[in-house]
Design a protein around this motif. Structure first.
Motif, short mmCIF file in Angstrom:
data_model
loop_
_atom_site.label_atom_id
_atom_site.label_comp_id
_atom_site.label_asym_id
_atom_site.label_seq_id
_atom_site.Cartn_x
_atom_site.Cartn_y
_atom_site.Cartn_z
N SER A 99 -6.01 -0.99 -5.14
CA SER A 99 -6.63 -1.08 -3.81
C SER A 99 -6.21 0.17 -3.07
O SER A 99 -5.32 0.89 -3.51
N SER A 100 -6.81 0.39 -1.93
CA SER A 100 -6.25 1.42 -1.07
C SER A 100 -5.08 0.79 -0.32
O SER A 100 -4.77 -0.39 -0.49
N ALA A 101 -4.43 1.57 0.51
CA ALA A 101 -3.22 1.10 1.19
C ALA A 101 -3.48 -0.13 2.06
O ALA A 101 -2.63 -1.02 2.15
N TRP A 102 -4.64 -0.18 2.67
CA TRP A 102 -4.92 -1.30 3.56
C TRP A 102 -4.79 -2.66 2.86
O TRP A 102 -4.42 -3.66 3.50
N GLY A 103 -5.10 -2.71 1.59
CA GLY A 103 -4.95 -3.97 0.87
C GLY A 103 -3.52 -4.48 0.99
O GLY A 103 -3.28 -5.65 1.31
N VAL A 104 -2.56 -3.58 0.77
CA VAL A 104 -1.15 -3.99 0.81
C VAL A 104 -0.69 -4.19 2.26
O VAL A 104 0.16 -5.04 2.54
N MET A 105 -1.26 -3.43 3.17
CA MET A 105 -0.89 -3.59 4.59
C MET A 105 -1.30 -4.98 5.07
O MET A 105 -0.55 -5.67 5.78
N GLU A 106 -2.49 -5.38 4.68
CA GLU A 106 -2.94 -6.73 5.01
C GLU A 106 -2.09 -7.77 4.28
O GLU A 106 -1.67 -8.78 4.86
N ALA B 172 -3.87 5.60 15.41
CA ALA B 172 -5.03 4.85 14.91
C ALA B 172 -4.66 3.84 13.82
O ALA B 172 -5.12 2.69 13.84
N PHE B 173 -3.83 4.25 12.85
CA PHE B 173 -3.53 3.34 11.74
C PHE B 173 -2.63 2.20 12.19
O PHE B 173 -2.84 1.04 11.83
N SER B 174 -1.63 2.52 13.00
CA SER B 174 -0.71 1.46 13.44
C SER B 174 -1.39 0.53 14.44
O SER B 174 -1.13 -0.68 14.44
N ILE C 44 5.66 -1.21 10.88
CA ILE C 44 5.74 0.13 11.48
C ILE C 44 5.20 1.15 10.49
O ILE C 44 5.34 0.99 9.27
N ILE C 45 4.57 2.16 11.02
CA ILE C 45 4.10 3.27 10.18
C ILE C 45 5.11 4.40 10.32
O ILE C 45 5.37 4.88 11.42
N HIS C 46 5.71 4.76 9.19
CA HIS C 46 6.71 5.82 9.23
C HIS C 46 6.09 7.12 9.71
O HIS C 46 6.59 7.76 10.62
N ASN C 47 4.97 7.49 9.08
CA ASN C 47 4.33 8.76 9.38
C ASN C 47 2.91 8.46 9.86
O ASN C 47 2.02 8.23 9.04
N GLU C 48 2.73 8.41 11.19
CA GLU C 48 1.41 8.04 11.74
C GLU C 48 0.48 9.24 11.56
O GLU C 48 0.56 10.24 12.27
N THR C 49 -0.41 9.10 10.59
CA THR C 49 -1.22 10.22 10.14
C THR C 49 -2.22 10.69 11.19
O THR C 49 -2.61 11.86 11.22
N SER C 50 -2.65 9.79 12.07
CA SER C 50 -3.66 10.17 13.06
C SER C 50 -3.09 11.12 14.12
O SER C 50 -3.83 11.88 14.74
N VAL D 11 7.15 -1.48 6.16
CA VAL D 11 7.01 -0.06 6.47
C VAL D 11 5.87 0.57 5.65
O VAL D 11 5.88 0.53 4.42
N ASP D 12 4.92 1.14 6.37
CA ASP D 12 3.86 1.95 5.76
C ASP D 12 4.39 3.38 5.67
O ASP D 12 4.75 3.98 6.69
N SER D 13 4.47 3.88 4.45
CA SER D 13 4.85 5.29 4.27
C SER D 13 3.73 5.99 3.51
O SER D 13 3.97 6.84 2.66
N VAL D 14 2.50 5.61 3.87
CA VAL D 14 1.33 6.07 3.12
C VAL D 14 1.29 7.59 3.02
O VAL D 14 1.07 8.15 1.95
N SER D 15 1.51 8.28 4.14
CA SER D 15 1.38 9.74 4.09
C SER D 15 2.73 10.45 4.05
O SER D 15 2.80 11.66 4.24
N SER D 16 3.81 9.71 3.79
CA SER D 16 5.11 10.38 3.68
C SER D 16 5.83 10.12 2.37
O SER D 16 6.64 10.94 1.93
N MET E 53 -1.96 6.25 -3.04
CA MET E 53 -1.67 7.41 -3.89
C MET E 53 -2.48 8.66 -3.56
O MET E 53 -2.26 9.71 -4.15
N GLN E 54 -3.43 8.57 -2.64
CA GLN E 54 -4.28 9.73 -2.35
C GLN E 54 -3.72 10.63 -1.27
O GLN E 54 -4.37 11.58 -0.85
N LYS E 55 -2.48 10.33 -0.83
CA LYS E 55 -1.89 11.20 0.19
C LYS E 55 -0.84 12.08 -0.49
O LYS E 55 -1.21 12.93 -1.28
N ALA E 56 0.44 11.86 -0.20
CA ALA E 56 1.44 12.82 -0.68
C ALA E 56 1.59 12.87 -2.20
O ALA E 56 2.15 13.81 -2.75
C1 LIG Z 1 -4.53 6.85 5.09
C2 LIG Z 1 -3.60 5.90 5.75
C3 LIG Z 1 -3.82 4.51 5.71
C4 LIG Z 1 -5.03 3.89 5.11
O1 LIG Z 1 -5.11 4.11 3.79
P1 LIG Z 1 -6.37 3.62 2.94
O2 LIG Z 1 -6.05 4.27 1.67
O3 LIG Z 1 -7.60 4.13 3.61
O4 LIG Z 1 -6.32 2.16 2.89
C5 LIG Z 1 -2.88 3.70 6.27
N1 LIG Z 1 -1.78 4.19 6.88
C6 LIG Z 1 -1.56 5.50 6.96
C7 LIG Z 1 -0.34 5.98 7.64
C8 LIG Z 1 -2.46 6.39 6.40
O5 LIG Z 1 -2.23 7.70 6.48
#
Ligand SMILES: *Cc1c(COP(=O)(O)O)cnc(C)c1O
Length: 367
Positions: free
Chosen positions: A62-69, A87-89, A133-139, A163-168, A188-191
């Motif tokens: 899934s993308s990250a949102w799957g696990v966030m949910e 935006a993400f948080s 909490i989002i560690h690295n708020e990408t927006s 903790v969301d560390s999607v982009s860190s 996996m599509q970020k860092a």
């Molecule tokens: C990109 C991003 C998301 C969302 O990721 P998806 O892959 O679109 O689900 C969530 N949190 C952060 C911090 C992001 O950078």
């Protein structure tokens, strides 16, 4: 320009290397056979090392949102506190409510950090059993002070620390166990610089214990299903095997480079991009202490009181694309056009970031 495609310097998805694509192109294997079990088992210790954890690290197709949910659905029965600073948080609060959870937003202005005192004040009410909490708020290109927040959250033993560390993750050191994090997740599509479609997440023993008694976990993202399958080196459903091949290859690269070297490289690249902004009188949106190490979000009027130079963001984007085959981001959500972002994560090097800042300099002249 020798490049045959537009290179992504947007903060996700980011540029994927030829080596990574090649790693994906291997014969398919059955996900209930020993080939897959061996693959799963081979990457598990590397993921644990990367997350500084003894917890299992699960693979989610899934993308990250799957696990966030999923984190909210699996771990909260009482009330969730969603820390919101971009935006993400902000969206995570919306998602918690859509999942039928009781949830409150702890909101600060975009570009500002979540500070530990605020968190303490909220958690002291005793209303919450989970915090996101989002560690690295990408927006907003903002990195929250995770260790200081972790110290506060750990004083509230009933509160699950998500903790969301999607982009860190993999660009910045995050010590899951030492910080007492219950769920640490990333797409996996970020860092990691893989194509999108796979997320990884570590889950603590106490979170797995909590999940057992939480109703409404569903099936696809049920932590208990993940755990039961993990014990057999498997995933609950058919996973995205090509991306798991890519992850295996990427983890080898990461450890060949060395974690500390990798983290230092990201620091260095961030410094180069920030330096470009300084030289051109363009300010970053977050204050100095909270600037992201994996991407930079420049302020183009997002803050009412900002004094930096203003530029025509869509024009800059167009010039970058037409002249240099580079895609940068023109601001996310409500600060579109009032900010712009460039990523410096994944496989980027001093050389490629020099190319990026050179291209930005060239295009600034054309504005
Ligand atoms: C990109 C991003 C998301 C969302 O990721 P998806 O892959 O679109 O689900 C969530 N949190 C952060 C911090 C992001 O950078």
């Amino acid at each position: 320009m020798t490049r045959d495609h537009v290179k992504l310097f947007i903060p996700g998805p980011i540029e994927v290397s030829e080596d990574t694509f090649r790693a994906m192109c291997k014969p398919m294997i059955g996900h209930r056979g020993t080939g897959f079990q061996d693959l799963y088992a081979s990457i598990q210790p590397k993921l644990q090392k990367l997350l500084y954890t003894k917890n299992p690290v699960f693979l989610s197709t899934s993308s990250a949102w799957g696990v966030m949910e999923a984190a909210v659905r699996n771990l909260s029965v009482k009330r969730v506190l969603n820390c919101c600073c971009g935006a993400f948080s902000d969206k995570w609060n919306d998602v918690s409510l859509r999942c039928g959870k009781e949830a409150d937003a702890l909101k600060v202005a975009w570009g500002d950090p979540i500070l530990p005192g605020l968190v303490r004040e909220k958690l002291a009410t005793g209303r919450y059993d989970a915090l996101t909490i989002i560690h690295n708020e990408t927006s907003t290109g903002l990195m929250n002070p995770l260790p200081a927040i972790a110290e506060v959250v750990r004083q509230f033993p009933d509160v699950m620390f998500i903790v969301d560390s999607v982009s860190s993750m993999s660009g910045v050191k995050i010590e899951m166990d030492a910080l007492g994090i219950d769920v640490l997740l990333a797409g996996m599509q970020k860092a990691f610089a893989l194509p999108p479609g796979l997320a990884v997440f570590g889950v603590s023993a106490r979170a797995l214990k909590r999940a057992e008694s939480v109703p409404g976990r569903g099936y696809y993202f049920d932590f208990i299903e993940f755990k039961a399958n993990h014990e057999k080196n498997m995933t609950p459903s058919t996973p995205v095997i090509p991306l798991i091949y890519a992850l295996a290859a990427k983890l080898d690269d990461i450890f060949a480079e060395g974690l500390d070297t990798r983290f230092a490289r990201h620091q260095k690249l961030a410094g180069m991009v920030r330096g470009w902004g300084k030289r051109n009188g363009i300010e970053l949106l977050p204050g100095e202490l909270y600037q992201s190490i994996t991407l930079s979000c420049f302020d183009n009027g997002a803050r009412a009181d900002s004094k930096g130079r203003r530029i025509d963001v869509p024009k800059l984007q167009k010039l970058m694309k037409d002249r240099h085959k580079i895609l940068i981001d023109g601001g996310y959500g409500k600060i579109k056009g009032l900010s712009f972002r460039v990523a410096h994560m994944g496989d980027e090097t001093e050389e490629t970031i020099k190319e990026l800042t050179g291209a930005l300099d060239d295009c600034l002249k054309g504005l």
